[in-house]
Design a protein around this motif. Structure first.
Motif: not given
Length: 283
Positions: A105-121
């Motif tokens: 994908s062309a995603a350039t940023e990453l967000a993680m859940s507080p528990a770091a078990d799920v991320g969204l690019l």
């Protein structure tokens, strides 16, 4: 370029400045006893020992576009386009990082859940996001517009997605020339995101520590969007004057006990997301 480290543990405040060499720093994240430094257009990530003041580097095939530390400081994630993530152990930064290659994908940023078990690019140049469920599950999620920012709820079950005003080049979508936030169900990516039009440019947004509610304010508006992250439904709640920044008070009780604070020019409001009630707090 150098990194200023303010030593506060003992004696007079002292600033140490280990050299980072040539190249302007684009981003610095701190995890444990180390700082990770991303530099503009540089492939090497610099890893600074904050106590020993030594600098190591880790070089990859391309320049990273984002660095994110986990909430507990145990891991650092480096995102590379297209959709490659390196995971560093913050307790042993010289160990070889884990490499995860996700759908392109062309995603350039990453967000993680507080528990770091799920991320969204995500990114401002694409209307698709990549959901990363650790350790190695992934899915591409279609969104209504490109993305400005993301807040992933605790537990990783949902996210508030703040969109850009601009559409993709050559694309006229349903929400052209409208400010929009979406509520995304990360447990079922087949469900379309619930898009919510905003009164004006989103100014501040947050999710509760339990992951049950989200709150979004808009520039110059006295209407606050309160989102039930379980249902994806949103309410507009009017406060006494234009809302500024927003957050949640600490809560060790149930979702019904959650209280969001909203700043104004001269005072605060407290909002109960579960009941929709508003209380003015005098300065």
């Amino acid at each position: 370029t150098s990194l200023g480290i303010l030593q506060l543990a003992a004696g007079p405040a002292q600033i140490d400045r280990p050299s980072l060499g040539v190249g302007a720093a684009a981003e610095v994240v701190v995890a444990g006893d180390y700082a990770w430094v991303r530099r503009w257009a540089e492939t090497a990530i610099l890893i600074v020992d904050l106590t020993g003041l030594t600098v190591e580097s880790y070089d990859f095939a391309a320049a990273p576009s984002d660095l994110v530390a986990s909430a507990d400081g145990s891991e650092v994630f480096a995102l590379y386009v297209p959709s490659t993530i390196l995971t560093f152990d913050a307790t042993d930064p010289t160990a070889t990082p884990l490499v995860e290659i996700l759908p392109s994908s062309a995603a350039t940023e990453l967000a993680m859940s507080p528990a770091a078990d799920v991320g969204l690019l995500y990114g401002s140049g694409t209307d698709e996001a990549v959901l990363w469920t650790r350790p190695s599950d992934s899915a591409v999620v279609q969104l209504v517009k490109p993305v400005r920012d993301v807040a992933v709820a605790s537990g990783g079950g949902s996210a508030i997605v703040v969109h850009t005003l601009a559409d993709l080049d050559g694309v006229d979508d349903t929400f052209t020339d409208q400010y929009v936030v979406s509520v995304l169900d990360l447990t079922d990516t087949e469900l379309p995101a619930n898009a919510i039009t905003m009164p004006s440019l989103p100014k501040s947004w947050t999710v509760s520590s339990g992951g049950d509610f989200g709150v979004v304010t808009s520039e110059g508006s006295d209407e606050v969007v309160v989102v039930d992250l379980g249902t994806g439904l949103a309410d507009l709640i009017e406060v006494s004057s234009p809302a500024g920044y927003v957050g949640f008070l600490p809560n060790s009780g149930t979702p019904a006990d959650e209280i969001a604070w909203v700043s104004h020019a001269d005072d605060l409001s407290w909002i109960s997301p579960s009941t929709g009630t508003v209380e003015a707090v005098a300065p």
